[in-house]
Design an enzyme around this catalytic site. Structure first.
Site, PDB file in Angstrom:
ATOM      1  N   TYR A  13       0.916  -1.309  -0.045  1.00 25.31           N
ATOM      2  CA  TYR A  13       0.129  -0.059  -0.125  1.00 25.31           C
ATOM      3  C   TYR A  13       0.873   1.084  -0.085  1.00 25.31           C
ATOM      4  O   TYR A  13       0.750   2.166  -1.113  1.00 25.31           O
ATOM      5  CB  TYR A  13      -0.802  -0.070   1.120  1.00 25.31           C
ATOM      6  N   ILE A  14       1.721   1.465   0.976  1.00 26.52           N
ATOM      7  CA  ILE A  14       2.437   2.875   1.061  1.00 26.52           C
ATOM      8  C   ILE A  14       3.684   2.658   0.276  1.00 26.52           C
ATOM      9  O   ILE A  14       3.981   3.504  -0.470  1.00 26.52           O
ATOM     10  CB  ILE A  14       2.870   2.871   2.516  1.00 26.52           C
ATOM     11  N   ASN A  59       7.679  -9.793  -2.511  1.00 27.49           N
ATOM     12  CA  ASN A  59       7.103 -11.280  -2.731  1.00 27.49           C
ATOM     13  C   ASN A  59       5.715 -11.578  -3.000  1.00 27.49           C
ATOM     14  O   ASN A  59       5.194 -12.600  -3.380  1.00 27.49           O
ATOM     15  CB  ASN A  59       7.375 -12.083  -1.353  1.00 27.49           C
ATOM     16  N   ALA A  76       7.965  -5.700   5.140  1.00 25.72           N
ATOM     17  CA  ALA A  76       7.677  -6.061   6.472  1.00 25.72           C
ATOM     18  C   ALA A  76       6.336  -6.687   6.790  1.00 25.72           C
ATOM     19  O   ALA A  76       5.724  -6.510   6.191  1.00 25.72           O
ATOM     20  CB  ALA A  76       8.052  -5.004   7.379  1.00 25.72           C
ATOM     21  N   SER A 108       7.246   2.964  12.522  1.00 26.26           N
ATOM     22  CA  SER A 108       5.901   3.219  12.840  1.00 26.26           C
ATOM     23  C   SER A 108       5.980   3.815  14.298  1.00 26.26           C
ATOM     24  O   SER A 108       6.679   3.895  14.891  1.00 26.26           O
ATOM     25  CB  SER A 108       5.365   1.655  12.870  1.00 26.26           C
ATOM     26  N   TYR A 155       5.389  -6.320  16.905  1.00 30.04           N
ATOM     27  CA  TYR A 155       5.627  -5.601  15.713  1.00 30.04           C
ATOM     28  C   TYR A 155       6.315  -4.513  15.981  1.00 30.04           C
ATOM     29  O   TYR A 155       7.199  -3.868  15.361  1.00 30.04           O
ATOM     30  CB  TYR A 155       4.017  -5.129  15.314  1.00 30.04           C
ATOM     31  N   LYS A 169      10.160  -3.306  14.633  1.00 28.51           N
ATOM     32  CA  LYS A 169      10.675  -1.688  14.064  1.00 28.51           C
ATOM     33  C   LYS A 169      11.552  -0.946  14.751  1.00 28.51           C
ATOM     34  O   LYS A 169      12.660  -0.392  14.251  1.00 28.51           O
ATOM     35  CB  LYS A 169       9.347  -0.997  13.958  1.00 28.51           C
ATOM     36  N   PHE A 206       2.094   7.442  11.519  1.00 33.77           N
ATOM     37  CA  PHE A 206       0.806   7.126  12.149  1.00 33.77           C
ATOM     38  C   PHE A 206      -0.199   6.441  11.402  1.00 33.77           C
ATOM     39  O   PHE A 206       0.243   5.323  10.732  1.00 33.77           O
ATOM     40  CB  PHE A 206       0.294   8.582  12.712  1.00 33.77           C
ATOM     41  N   HIS A 247      -8.365  -2.522   8.808  1.00 32.22           N
ATOM     42  CA  HIS A 247      -8.095  -1.072   9.205  1.00 32.22           C
ATOM     43  C   HIS A 247      -9.562  -0.209   9.069  1.00 32.22           C
ATOM     44  O   HIS A 247     -10.163  -0.730   8.435  1.00 32.22           O
ATOM     45  CB  HIS A 247      -7.325  -0.296   8.223  1.00 32.22           C
ATOM     46  N   ILE A 287     -17.104  -1.234  16.556  1.00 31.92           N
ATOM     47  CA  ILE A 287     -16.366  -0.313  17.285  1.00 31.92           C
ATOM     48  C   ILE A 287     -15.731  -0.632  18.278  1.00 31.92           C
ATOM     49  O   ILE A 287     -16.329  -1.068  19.221  1.00 31.92           O
ATOM     50  CB  ILE A 287     -17.405   0.853  17.578  1.00 31.92           C
ATOM     51  N   ARG A 346      -7.201   8.634  16.469  1.00 35.34           N
ATOM     52  CA  ARG A 346      -5.910   8.454  15.626  1.00 35.34           C
ATOM     53  C   ARG A 346      -5.523   9.474  14.935  1.00 35.34           C
ATOM     54  O   ARG A 346      -6.494  10.307  14.226  1.00 35.34           O
ATOM     55  CB  ARG A 346      -6.091   7.208  14.873  1.00 35.34           C
TER      56      ARG A 346
END
Ligand code: UDP
Length: 328
Positions: free
Chosen positions: A11-12, A32, A74, A116, A140, A144, A168, A188, A206, A220
């Site tokens: 994604y990023i 991969n 990662a 992160s 996780y 990092k 973030f 997400h 929620i 967030r």
């Protein structure tokens, strides 16, 4: 610059590849495709492989004159890292150290690392500044932090230049609608709220309504993925031998889960079916960045400063790609 982007089909990563190419850099992608999508990147620039395949990477560095590496590859699911930490330590730490060793061997001394805000754990206060204690609360976040520390030591000892970028909450899709967020087992908030509004996913849960926040739900800092991508390009262009950068990347503004839901409803014109559920383990009440350092040092400025605008790009992507990249 000739740049290798590991995890560049994610994604990023894929948004960063797009931003690098827009700035005229010569980009190779190593992924991969376990979570990445070949449709998200130029396929003539994609090498499919695992980080652990040292010989393949070694051969790549022998045959290409690479100036810098942006390292995204990662695993990134907090919950999974708690239940299966070995997967995280092996890939995110062990295999990354293998990559760093190759960089040493091939004299590639410029690295941008995808870190992160999970390195902070539960912050003593918000907004979070880079000098706050680093006490990650899950494997996780620890993986990092370990690589951040290794990079810091390598930079000292071997005169590398590096930037660790502490994200973030990445959100949204490319403004041109070409690429967006398509995670297997999506967890997400924004995509799940949108997909629930589209009837593609069950009602949104929620997670926790009793947090010490104004409406009881977690807060967030959502940052547009193109703003994140741009920060990677700027960091890459900024670093030189001896540069040590650890930078927060966020909008500097927090939104609660309920505010996100209301915004998805306003943008989409649809209702987001919701159910209240228990807190998710490991979720701090509030995570908001102080991005001042990234602004001052890189000259970076988030172009998206409004949650509705961010969600608008995500809505456009999901409504034109109801099955993600498989819709293409
Ligand atoms: N969240 C939620 N329901 C979901 C997914 C997430 O209430 O189905 C909440 C989650 O508890 C957190 C916020 O939304 O407070 C953002 O979660 P996400 O997983 O998007 O990102 P994270 O903050 O974990 O990186």
């Amino acid at each position: 610059m000739q740049v290798l982007v590991t995890g560049g089909a994610g994604y990023i990563g894929s948004h960063t590849v797009k931003a690098l190419r827009a700035k005229g850099h010569d980009v190779w992608i190593y992924d991969n495709l376990v979570y990445g999508h070949k449709q998200a990147v130029p396929q003539d620039r994609l090498l499919v492989g695992n980080l652990a395949e040292i010989d393949r990477l070694d051969h790549f560095f022998v045959t290409h004159s690479i100036d810098a590496v942006i390292h995204f590859a990662a695993y990134a699911s907090v919950g999974e890292s708690v239940h299966n930490p070995s997967k995280y330590y092996l890939n995110n730490v062990h295999d990354t150290l293998g990559l760093l060793e190759l960089l040493r061997k091939h004299h590639i001394h410029r690295v941008v690392f995808s870190s992160s805000c999970a390195v902070y754990g539960i912050p003593p206060k918000t907004p979070i500044t880079e000098d706050m204690p680093k006490n990650p609360i899950n494997p996780y976040g620890r993986t990092k932090l370990m690589i951040e520390q290794a990079l810091d030591d390598y930079a000292q000892a071997y005169e590398w230049g590096y930037a660790s970028l502490r994200y973030f909450n990445a959100a949204g899709a490319s403004r041109d609608g070409e690429i967006g967020e398509d995670h297997r087992n999506e967890g997400h908030l924004i995509p799940l709220a949108i997909l629930a509004a589209m009837g593609q996913k069950p009602p949104l849960q929620i997670f926790g309504t009793d947090y010490p926040t104004p409406d009881g739900t977690c807060i967030r800092d959502y940052i547009h993925v193109e703003d994140l991508a741009l920060a990677h390009v700027m960091a890459l262009e900024k670093i030189e031998a001896g540069t040590h950068l650890n930078l927060n990347l966020g909008m500097g503004k927090g939104y609660s889960v309920r505010e996100v839901i209301t915004t998805v409803e306003a943008v989409s014109g649809r209702q987001v079916p919701c159910v209240e559920a228990a807190r998710r383990i490991g979720d701090p009440a509030e995570l908001v960045a102080d991005p001042t350092q990234a602004m001052q040092i890189l000259g970076w400025q988030p172009r998206y400063t409004d949650l509705a605008e961010i969600i608008q790009t995500a809505w456009k992507w999901h409504s034109t790609h109801p099955h993600g990249f498989a819709s293409q």
